[in-house]
Structure formats: structure tokens, C-alpha cells
Write an enzyme that holds these catalytic residues in place. Structure first.
Site, PDB file in Angstrom:
ATOM      1  N   GLU A  22      65.393  57.147  48.081  1.00 30.34           N
ATOM      2  CA  GLU A  22      65.324  58.496  48.471  1.00 30.34           C
ATOM      3  C   GLU A  22      64.146  59.232  47.948  1.00 30.34           C
ATOM      4  O   GLU A  22      63.945  58.997  46.625  1.00 30.34           O
ATOM      5  CB  GLU A  22      66.703  59.219  48.016  1.00 30.34           C
ATOM      6  CG  GLU A  22      67.058  60.456  48.405  1.00 30.34           C
ATOM      7  CD  GLU A  22      66.508  61.752  47.619  1.00 30.34           C
ATOM      8  OE1 GLU A  22      65.417  62.308  48.148  1.00 30.34           O
ATOM      9  OE2 GLU A  22      67.219  61.991  46.808  1.00 30.34           O
TER      10      GLU A  22
ATOM     11  N   ASN B  72      64.098  65.457  37.972  1.00 29.99           N
ATOM     12  CA  ASN B  72      64.492  66.745  38.632  1.00 29.99           C
ATOM     13  C   ASN B  72      65.920  66.899  38.275  1.00 29.99           C
ATOM     14  O   ASN B  72      66.477  67.948  37.646  1.00 29.99           O
ATOM     15  CB  ASN B  72      63.873  66.944  39.752  1.00 29.99           C
ATOM     16  CG  ASN B  72      64.608  66.034  40.794  1.00 29.99           C
ATOM     17  OD1 ASN B  72      64.826  65.008  40.544  1.00 29.99           O
ATOM     18  ND2 ASN B  72      64.587  66.405  41.957  1.00 29.99           N
TER      19      ASN B  72
ATOM     20  N   VAL C 278      55.344  55.937  45.402  1.00 33.12           N
ATOM     21  CA  VAL C 278      56.217  55.043  44.538  1.00 33.12           C
ATOM     22  C   VAL C 278      57.188  54.017  45.232  1.00 33.12           C
ATOM     23  O   VAL C 278      57.131  52.986  45.142  1.00 33.12           O
ATOM     24  CB  VAL C 278      56.765  55.698  43.291  1.00 33.12           C
ATOM     25  CG1 VAL C 278      57.485  54.738  42.535  1.00 33.12           C
ATOM     26  CG2 VAL C 278      55.638  56.329  42.567  1.00 33.12           C
ATOM     27  N   GLY C 279      57.869  55.172  46.053  1.00 31.34           N
ATOM     28  CA  GLY C 279      58.738  54.447  47.120  1.00 31.34           C
ATOM     29  C   GLY C 279      58.212  53.205  47.868  1.00 31.34           C
ATOM     30  O   GLY C 279      58.878  52.132  48.275  1.00 31.34           O
TER      31      GLY C 279
ATOM     32  N   CYS D 102      63.990  67.516  45.840  1.00 27.47           N
ATOM     33  CA  CYS D 102      63.556  67.078  46.833  1.00 27.47           C
ATOM     34  C   CYS D 102      63.961  67.629  48.203  1.00 27.47           C
ATOM     35  O   CYS D 102      63.297  67.580  49.113  1.00 27.47           O
ATOM     36  CB  CYS D 102      64.051  65.441  46.985  1.00 27.47           C
ATOM     37  SG  CYS D 102      65.896  65.109  46.897  1.00 27.47           S
TER      38      CYS D 102
ATOM     39  N   SER E 177      59.092  59.805  44.357  1.00 27.27           N
ATOM     40  CA  SER E 177      57.992  60.260  45.325  1.00 27.27           C
ATOM     41  C   SER E 177      57.850  59.251  46.382  1.00 27.27           C
ATOM     42  O   SER E 177      57.989  57.853  46.246  1.00 27.27           O
ATOM     43  CB  SER E 177      56.670  60.301  44.602  1.00 27.27           C
ATOM     44  OG  SER E 177      56.073  58.932  44.075  1.00 27.27           O
ATOM     45  N   THR E 178      57.362  59.394  47.599  1.00 22.02           N
ATOM     46  CA  THR E 178      57.059  58.581  48.552  1.00 22.02           C
ATOM     47  C   THR E 178      56.112  57.570  48.485  1.00 22.02           C
ATOM     48  O   THR E 178      56.370  56.447  48.644  1.00 22.02           O
ATOM     49  CB  THR E 178      56.776  59.322  49.892  1.00 22.02           C
ATOM     50  OG1 THR E 178      57.721  60.288  50.245  1.00 22.02           O
ATOM     51  CG2 THR E 178      56.355  58.402  51.031  1.00 22.02           C
TER      52      THR E 178
END
Length: 484
Positions: free
Chosen positions: A253, A154, A235-236, A287, A232-233
Site C-alpha cells: 500500500e 503516520n 521503497v515499495g 496516504c 512510499s512508492t
């Protein structure tokens, strides 16, 4: 000054070369949906070579004079200033950025690099006093070694550079894996900038693999001591699990479900303007973007009417046009996902205040009235879809704002700063902006989230701490008396 070439090649140990992977990455212009370039993907062997070269080069780079490191960082800033139009063009082509957004992104990227140029001068030590007679304590700040950096699509250039710049400035070497949708602006462009600035070979490497081919090979590699990830959460969380098992440091983040709260004594025209910017900047693909607007019932009608009217007038379409405010989403998958979320919310009883339209990958604003339990309010939209939630009281507004697994950013509008401050301090987010909107980032402040929105902080001294470690060295200057 000639434009950069070979941006479709891997950058490993100072060499631009085709990847050895079996797949091909087709980089698409999100607006025209035409191919920008094709990239032969990196293999696991390419990743191994990138990490090995980073490890070898880092030891010498760490010993380079602080003034020379600072000079290289300042040269990178100068290059970006000189190549501004080229950077904007690339951001428009492979990220679908409007020119307005691309200019903001270049400004952010320059600012974080300029701030990082001071870091080489701050790799100092301290001498804390000792409780042991005759002992001299030294605590030295040191680079971590090698940092693996995974960027998003993004704000690809800036969100990679906010890790690359402080990491290199503090004596680390980096291997960058940009998002497959934006490998140029989020990856090879940074390699070109630092190559031109004079960074030694191996200090920055850029690899563009296919996850289907390498799996977790980038994160699981034994060389990097830190993984910096923005995305993304889900994948994080996966990266965090791997890093925890391997005792790697992480800064993550992740996603957000950011509320903009409008209390009963707020300046409504100001709140409307802030909400429109915070929601529709870069088509909501941020985000920090406003995901829910929580409005006191006494001012709901005024706010909703004005917000819908403003959203209707936002110019959309071709991102190359100077006055375009809403450009394309990154791809058609994003368009279809958002349309599906809107349909679910309708079935759940959401009232449509403004029905958006779709032209290719361009989506105009969708504005819904609903509750915090509806799909479009529970999930991060990452697009131009927003849910307005009326509430009966300030207490309910706070409860609704905090009723989410995320905690990245937020905003509150109120009649007095003291009232807004009291509300903001109770919001469960890493960042809150009073009488403003949720999309803010600056080089000298702590940027990061709570709960499922991430771990760690970027910006200012927080970045300095994230990308360094400390070593305690003591000297016993006089004979020490031991108990045995």
C-alpha cells in the site's frame, strides 16, 4: 492496570531484550522535539532469530483450535478497549497524533482486530466436483507461514495491525519492523497487546533495526513467504523487485495523489467541509489525504473563498489539547521538504491563496491555485499543502483527476448520485467516495490502490485471501483408466 513498560526493547521469541545492533534510535516527540526514549537497534542476527522463532512457533500455532485463536484475538480487542487512554498517550507522544486523530486510530485498530477474530472459523475447505470419474477434490485454505510486516509512521498502530491481526488470526506468525520514527505505537505496543492476550512466544516478534546497518536483510531473509509493506512508492518498488526475485508474495500500500473533484452542481458548503477534513486530518500525513482539489470554474470562486476561510480557523498546535485539529509534522525534514515544494510551485506560477506558517514542526495550511503540472499537484505532499485546480468542464475534470501515476483514493461532489457515480466509475483509483472526501477506511471493504499506489487489498474477505494460500488435495476413490 499498570502501563506497559520496556517498550524500548526488541521483542523476540517472547523475550524483551536490548538489540545487538551498533546504532541507537532516539525516539522524538514531534511536537516538543524532546526525546521520548532511546532504543538499541536490532542487528541482522536479531532479525534472523526473530524469523527463526516465528517459523518454529507457527507450525504449532497453525494447529491450535480455531476457537482458541478467536479467543486470543477477542482478548486483544478487550485489552485495547481497557487501555484506550494509554494507547492514545503513546500515539500522541511518538507519532505527534492529535487526540482526535489518535481516537480515530484506536477505533480503526480495534475494528480490524475484532473483524479478524472471525477468521479462524473461516479456514475451511471446499469440495469442487471433478471431471475425473471417481475422484474427490478437496481445496484447503492454509496459512502462508511467516509474514514480514513493515509499517509507516503516520498511522503506525493501525497500519501495522491491519496486517498483524489477520495474519495471526489465520495461523501465521509475524515479524514486525515499525518505522524508526514510531517504533512504540507501530511496533512494541502491538507485541505487548498480543503477549498480554496470550499469543504463544514467537508468534509475534518486533525488531527495530537501522536500515543503514541491515540494508535489505529484513526483506531478503529466506523465511518470510510474504512481505506486507505500507509506505512510499519508491521503497515499495524496491521491495517488490526483491520479492519478485525471491518469489515472495507481497501486499503493497503505497503513495497517493488523491483528487477531490467538485462539479458545477455540487453542494459547495458540503464539499468545503469534506475537503478540509480530507486534507488537514493529521496535518495531511495520510496516504489517502486530498492532494488536489479539482473545481469547475463556475463554482471555483465560491469554493475557494469558503475553503480558505475554513482552513484559517482550524486550531493548530499542541496535540494533547482536545480541540487541536492540526498537530505537528513527524519531523523537521518533512517541514523543510514541504516549504521547498511550495517555493517551487510559486516559481512555476502558482497563486498563493493562503500562506501557511511554521512553528517548530507545526505547519498551518498552505492553499495554492495552480495547474496539474505544478510541483505541489504532481507530487504527494504528505502535509498541509493543497493545490486547487479550476477546470472548464466535467470532461476536463476527469482527465485532470486521472493524469497522475498514482491511483489510491479520491472523491467527487455532484448534484445527483447518478452523475457522481458515473464520474467515479471512470476514475482510475482503487477507492472513490461520493459527496465525501478521500480519507476513508473500514474493516469490511476492499482497501488498496491502482497504478503506482500499490498491489493487493486489505479488509474483509480480501485480507483473508491475502494472508492465506490454498492447497488442492485429491482422492481417487475408484480405479482410474490411464491411456498407457
Amino acid at each position: 492496570m499498570a502501563n506497559y513498560t520496556d517498550l524500548n526493547l526488541q521483542f523476540i521469541n517472547g523475550s524483551w531484550r536490548a538489540g545487538a545492533g551498533s546504532a541507537e534510535i532516539d525516539v522524538m516527540n514531534p511536537y516538543t522535539q524532546q526525546s521520548v526514549t532511546r532504543i538499541q537497534s536490532a542487528s541482522q542476527q536479531d532479525i534472523d532469530e526473530a524469523y527463526e522463532s516465528a517459523k518454529a512457533a507457527q507450525k504449532e500455532w497453525a494447529e491450535v483450535n480455531a476457537f482458541e485463536k478467536a479467543r486470543v484475538m477477542e482478548k486483544a480487542v478487550h485489552i485495547m478497549e481497557e487501555r484506550r487512554e494509554e494507547l492514545i498517550r503513546i500515539l500522541v507522544e511518538d507519532a505527534g497524533s492529535t487526540r482526535i486523530k489518535a481516537n480515530v486510530e484506536v477505533d480503526f485498530t480495534i475494528a480490524i482486530t475484532r473483524h479478524s477474530a472471525a477468521f479462524p472459523m473461516r479456514m475451511e475447505g471446499t469440495m469442487p466436483p471433478s471431471i475425473i470419474p471417481g475422484k474427490e477434490n478437496h481445496v484447503y485454505r492454509k496459512p502462508l507461514g511467516v509474514v514480514g510486516i513493515i509499517g509507516p509512521f503516520n498511522f503506525p498502530m493501525y497500519l501495522a495491525m491491519r496486517s498483524v491481526a489477520p495474519a495471526i488470526a489465520t495461523g501465521n506468525a509475524v515479524v514486525v519492523k515499525p518505522a524508526s520514527q514510531t517504533p512504540l505505537s507501530g511496533g512494541t505496543l502491538l507485541g505487548k497487546i498480543f503477549e498480554e492476550a496470550g499469543v504463544p512466544a514467537g508468534i509475534i516478534n518486533v525488531v527495530m533495526p537501522k536500515t543503514s546497518e541491515i540494508g535489505d536483510g529484513f526483506v531478503e531473509h529466506p523465511i518470510p513467504r510474504m512481505i506486507s509493506f505500507t509506505g512510499s512508492t519508491g521503497v515499495g518498488q524496491h521491495i517488490g523487485e526483491i520479492a519478485g526475485r525471491m518469489i515472495k508474495k507481497t501486499v503493497l500500500e503505497l503513495g497517493g495523489n488523491n483528487p477531490l473533484v467538485v462539479l458545477d452542481d455540487a453542494d459547495i458548503p458540503l464539499a468545503i467541509q469534506g475537503a478540509a477534513f480530507g486534507k488537514f486530518m493529521h496535518s495531511g500525513q495520510i496516504c489517502m489525504a486530498v492532494n488536489r482539489i479539482i473545481v469547475h470554474k463556475d463554482v471555483y470562486d465560491e469554493f475557494a473563498k469558503g475553503f480558505v476561510a475554513l482552513a484559517k480557523g482550524l486550531k493548530h498546535g499542541d496535540p494533547t489539547k482536545e480541540d487541536t485539529l492540526i498537530g505537528p509534522l513527524i519531523d523537521q525534514n518533512s517541514v523543510q521538504r514541504l516549504l521547498g515544494e511550495v517555493e517551487k510551485a510559486k516559481q512555476e506560477g502558482a497563486e498563493v491563496l493562503l500562506e501557511g506558517e511554521v512553528e517548530g514542526n507545526v505547519m498551518t495550511p498552505f492553499i495554492l491555485k495552480g495547474t496539474n503540472d505544478m510541483t505541489t499537484a504532481k507530487n504527494e505532499m504528505f502535509g498541509p499543502v493543497v493545490t486547487i485546480i479550476p477546470v472548464d468542464s466535467e470532461e476536463e475534470a476527469l482527465r485532470v483527476a486521472n493524469d497522475t501515476e498514482y491511483g489510491l483514493s479520491g472523491a467527487v461532489h455532484a448534484g445527483t448520485d447518478s452523475k457522481a457515480m458515473a464520474f467515479a466509475r471512470k476514475m482510475e483509483t482503487g477507492m472513490v467516495h461520493i459527496n465525501d472526501q478521500s480519507v476513508n477506511d473500514e474493516p469490511l471493504v476492499a482497501f488498496g490502490g491502482e497504478k503506482n499506489s500499490g498491489i493487493g487489498r486489505f479488509g474483509g474477505d480480501w485480507s483473508l485471501d491475502e494472508f492465506t494460500t490454498f492447497q488442492w488435495v485429491s482422492v481417487q476413490n475408484t480405479s482410474r483408466k490411464y491411456p498407457f
